[in-house]
Design a protein around this motif. Structure first.
Motif, mmCIF file in Angstrom:
data_model
loop_
_atom_site.group_PDB
_atom_site.id
_atom_site.type_symbol
_atom_site.label_atom_id
_atom_site.label_comp_id
_atom_site.label_asym_id
_atom_site.label_seq_id
_atom_site.Cartn_x
_atom_site.Cartn_y
_atom_site.Cartn_z
ATOM 1 N N GLU A 235 0.850 -1.200 0.000
ATOM 2 C CA GLU A 235 0.000 0.000 0.000
ATOM 3 C C GLU A 235 0.871 1.230 0.000
ATOM 4 O OE1 GLU A 235 -3.461 0.189 2.622
ATOM 5 O OE2 GLU A 235 -3.045 -1.910 3.126
ATOM 6 N N ILE A 236 0.392 2.280 -0.644
ATOM 7 C CA ILE A 236 1.120 3.550 -0.608
ATOM 8 C C ILE A 236 0.160 4.660 -0.182
ATOM 9 C CG2 ILE A 236 2.857 2.889 -2.325
ATOM 10 C CD1 ILE A 236 1.314 4.632 -4.367
ATOM 11 N N ASP A 237 0.759 5.767 0.259
ATOM 12 C CA ASP A 237 -0.047 6.927 0.674
ATOM 13 C C ASP A 237 -0.551 7.695 -0.535
ATOM 14 O OD1 ASP A 237 0.323 6.448 3.301
ATOM 15 O OD2 ASP A 237 1.669 8.146 3.691
ATOM 16 N N SER A 238 -1.551 8.565 -0.305
ATOM 17 C CA SER A 238 -1.874 9.581 -1.315
ATOM 18 C C SER A 238 -1.734 10.946 -0.634
ATOM 19 C CB SER A 238 -3.264 9.367 -1.888
ATOM 20 O OG SER A 238 -4.183 9.163 -0.851
ATOM 21 N N LEU A 239 -1.680 11.988 -1.430
ATOM 22 C CA LEU A 239 -1.488 13.330 -0.880
ATOM 23 C C LEU A 239 -2.700 13.750 -0.057
ATOM 24 C CD1 LEU A 239 -0.054 15.135 -4.038
ATOM 25 C CD2 LEU A 239 1.228 14.401 -2.024
ATOM 26 N N THR A 240 -2.493 14.508 1.005
ATOM 27 C CA THR A 240 -3.620 15.096 1.727
ATOM 28 C C THR A 240 -4.139 16.246 0.855
ATOM 29 O OG1 THR A 240 -2.252 16.742 2.840
ATOM 30 C CG2 THR A 240 -2.502 14.595 3.958
ATOM 31 N N PRO A 241 -5.408 16.679 1.076
ATOM 32 C CA PRO A 241 -5.918 17.817 0.300
ATOM 33 C C PRO A 241 -5.010 19.037 0.455
ATOM 34 C CG PRO A 241 -7.695 16.752 1.504
ATOM 35 C CD PRO A 241 -6.428 16.089 1.961
ATOM 36 N N GLU A 242 -4.460 19.215 1.661
ATOM 37 C CA GLU A 242 -3.575 20.363 1.904
ATOM 38 C C GLU A 242 -2.321 20.268 1.023
ATOM 39 O OE1 GLU A 242 -1.520 20.193 5.612
ATOM 40 O OE2 GLU A 242 -1.416 22.368 5.820
ATOM 41 N N GLN A 243 -1.768 19.060 0.929
ATOM 42 C CA GLN A 243 -0.561 18.865 0.110
ATOM 43 C C GLN A 243 -0.859 19.080 -1.372
ATOM 44 O OE1 GLN A 243 0.311 14.897 1.615
ATOM 45 N NE2 GLN A 243 2.180 15.657 2.597
ATOM 46 N N GLU A 244 -2.037 18.596 -1.783
ATOM 47 C CA GLU A 244 -2.408 18.806 -3.195
ATOM 48 C C GLU A 244 -2.521 20.288 -3.498
ATOM 49 O OE1 GLU A 244 -5.767 16.765 -4.822
ATOM 50 O OE2 GLU A 244 -4.910 14.817 -4.296
ATOM 51 N N GLN A 245 -3.158 20.999 -2.577
ATOM 52 C CA GLN A 245 -3.339 22.437 -2.744
ATOM 53 C C GLN A 245 -1.979 23.135 -2.832
ATOM 54 O OE1 GLN A 245 -6.102 23.816 -3.457
ATOM 55 N NE2 GLN A 245 -5.106 25.803 -3.608
ATOM 56 N N TYR A 246 -1.052 22.716 -1.969
ATOM 57 C CA TYR A 246 0.287 23.332 -1.926
ATOM 58 C C TYR A 246 0.995 23.174 -3.282
ATOM 59 C CZ TYR A 246 5.106 24.250 -0.513
ATOM 60 O OH TYR A 246 6.368 24.769 -0.421
ATOM 61 N N LEU A 247 0.843 22.007 -3.852
ATOM 62 C CA LEU A 247 1.530 21.752 -5.129
ATOM 63 C C LEU A 247 0.946 22.587 -6.265
ATOM 64 C CD1 LEU A 247 2.118 17.890 -5.047
ATOM 65 C CD2 LEU A 247 3.771 19.700 -4.623
ATOM 66 N N LYS A 248 -0.315 23.002 -6.086
ATOM 67 C CA LYS A 248 -0.955 23.791 -7.151
ATOM 68 C C LYS A 248 -0.716 25.280 -6.963
ATOM 69 C CE LYS A 248 -4.676 20.547 -8.003
ATOM 70 N NZ LYS A 248 -5.795 20.146 -7.184
ATOM 71 N N SER A 249 -0.313 25.679 -5.773
ATOM 72 C CA SER A 249 -0.193 27.123 -5.525
ATOM 73 C C SER A 249 1.262 27.580 -5.656
ATOM 74 C CB SER A 249 -0.712 27.447 -4.129
ATOM 75 O OG SER A 249 0.362 27.396 -3.213
ATOM 76 N N TRP A 250 1.442 28.886 -5.793
ATOM 77 C CA TRP A 250 2.819 29.387 -5.825
ATOM 78 C C TRP A 250 3.029 30.456 -4.742
ATOM 79 C CZ3 TRP A 250 2.838 34.599 -7.356
ATOM 80 C CH2 TRP A 250 1.666 35.036 -8.014
ATOM 81 N N THR A 251 2.034 30.574 -3.840
ATOM 82 C CA THR A 251 2.194 31.585 -2.794
ATOM 83 C C THR A 251 2.295 30.981 -1.398
ATOM 84 O OG1 THR A 251 -0.208 31.782 -2.741
ATOM 85 C CG2 THR A 251 0.985 33.455 -4.018
ATOM 86 N N ILE A 252 1.659 29.795 -1.177
ATOM 87 C CA ILE A 252 1.643 29.226 0.181
ATOM 88 C C ILE A 252 3.050 28.775 0.575
ATOM 89 C CG2 ILE A 252 0.543 27.522 1.714
ATOM 90 C CD1 ILE A 252 -1.527 27.011 -0.490
ATOM 91 N N GLY A 253 3.432 29.100 1.820
ATOM 92 C CA GLY A 253 4.632 28.500 2.418
ATOM 93 C C GLY A 253 5.951 28.902 1.796
ATOM 94 N N THR A 254 5.973 30.023 1.087
ATOM 95 C CA THR A 254 7.271 30.423 0.507
ATOM 96 C C THR A 254 8.087 31.190 1.531
ATOM 97 O OG1 THR A 254 6.151 32.342 -0.432
ATOM 98 C CG2 THR A 254 6.589 30.507 -1.896
#
Ligand code: ADE
Length: 418
Positions: free
Chosen positions: A399-418
């Protein structure tokens, strides 16, 4: 049914070996079950020119389960497993034209016999069906929906045909799927090449200088497994980037002529002609062993080796010894043909599982998308590649993990967490 095999009485042994391999091919098995229910290949004639092994037999059965009519011939005169060919014919009603050690004329007769069935799909390992259609049976091209290609050498040829504007029907480069080359070419060739050399010679690899020509996916696999058995591995590579990778992987990298002086065992995996040639034969050590794991038997210049030697003899099955003028003896394995298939059994079933799952799903894909395809070389659709990886993990109960919604969102954004 039309067939040409060595001996039908070998069927029982072949059947047992086909079933044994099938146990390791769970992805193909899953596809086979769906194919049996849905019959997505109903009435499709598939001409297959593949190594006639237990693993290929399982692919043929999957295609048949899907409603296709497969016709099989060999993609190498030395790789056919005669018992498998017998069982396919006798137990499963698959038309096979292949005999181990068939001569050149029979080899091409078998190819023409498969093409004589007017396949809707061609399935190649080395592009022999496609090449034969394009050189001598052009009138057949119109009836072909698409071809599939299993190996790097074949894909190189097909891309060259496409670039030269001569490709007459669409072809899918199965080799280039990640679930194919990252596993089959690397771990499959890595293990089966070493297996072929050991079965042919029974040499101890520990402490030997192993020279690998070509650091593509196949070369990487062989280098990795050779090192694992304690060999001192030297890599010969012409591409600076790949050479650098080999250096950083910890392998010694040098020129072919330097390596020729030092090597005990030479393995070619370049896909090109005459990687080993007279300048190398002249300086090799007495007792050196040469094997090829590239698709065609052109990587070692055998005619030149014959011309330079004063005599040759068969030492044991799969080993020819050439005596040079100065008395040195050079050994050639499996007549310079694919050592893993000629002297061993090819890649293990669990890796062919993914390669052939690609073949089966691509056959379904080209049949269902026939009208959209152009005369081009296509990659395997990403969703097929990903589905095979997912299924393989599932069958391995990993079994493998999948991304949390927060992680998916992070990968789509360019402003969060910079
Ligand atoms: N190519 C390499 N190994 C193979 C196998 N076991 N069956 C068919 N094709 C192969």
């Amino acid at each position: 049914m039309d067939y040409d095999i060595k001996d039908p009485s070998l069927a029982a042994e072949g059947k047992s070996r086909i079933e044994w391999a099938g146990e390791q091919m769970k992805v193909l098995g899953t596809i086979s079950e769906r194919f049996a229910r849905e019959k997505p290949l109903s009435g499709v004639r598939i001409g297959a020119c593949l190594h006639v092994t237990c693993e290929t037999a399982n692919l043929m059965l999957t295609l048949k389960a899907g409603g296709a009519e497969p016709f099989l011939c060999a993609s190498n005169p030395l790789s056919t497993q005669d018992d498998v060919a017998a069982s396919l014919v006798e137990d499963y009603g698959v038309s096979v034209s292949a005999i181990k050690r068939e001569d050149n004329e029979t080899y091409y007769r078998h190819i023409r016999s498969v093409l004589g069935k007017d396949p809707h799909i061609t399935m190649d390992d080395g592009a022999d069906l496609v090449t034969t259609i394009h050189t001598e049976l052009k009138e057949q091209a119109g009836g072909v929906i698409a071809g599939t290609e299993e190996t790097t050498t074949g894909v190189i040829r097909l891309r060259s045909m496409e670039e030269n504007g001569v490709l007459l029907f669409p072809v899918v480069a199965v080799n280039d799927a990640r679930t194919k080359h990252l596993f089959d070419n690397r771990y499959g060739t890595g293990q089966s090449t070493i297996d072929g050399i050991i079965r042919a010679t029974n040499l101890l690899l520990a402490g030997k200088v192993l020279v690998i020509f070509g650091y593509g996916w196949c070369g990487r696999g062989v280098a990795m497994r050779g090192r694992g058995l304690g060999s001192n591995v030297i890599v010969v590579e012409v591409d600076p980037l790949r050479a650098l990778e080999a250096v950083m992987e910890g392998f010694r990298v040098t020129t072919s002529i330097e390596a020729a002086r030092e090597g005990d065992i030479f393995i070619t995996t370049t896909g090109d002609i005459h990687a080993l040639r007279p300048e190398h034969f002249r300086v090799m050590k007495d007792g050196a062993v040469m094997a090829n794991s590239g698709h065609f038997d052109v990587e070692i210049d055998i005619p030149a080796l014959e011309g330079m030697s004063t005599g040759k003899r068969k030492v044991r099955e799969h080993i020819e010894e050439f005596t040079m003028e100065d008395g040195r003896r050079l050994h050639l394995l499996a007549e310079g043909r694919l050592v893993n298939l000629a002297a061993a059994e090819g890649h293990p079933a669990s890796v062919m599982d993914m390669s052939f799952a690609n073949q089966a799903l691509v056959a379904e894909h080209v049949f269902t998308h026939a009208s959209e395809l152009e005369k081009k070389v296509y990659d395997v659709p990403l969703h097929i590649d990903e589905e095979i990886a997912r299924l393989k993990l599932e069958t391995m109960v990993i079994e493998i993990d999948s991304l949390t919604p927060e992680q998916e969102q992070y990968l789509k954004s360019w402003t969060i967490g910079t």
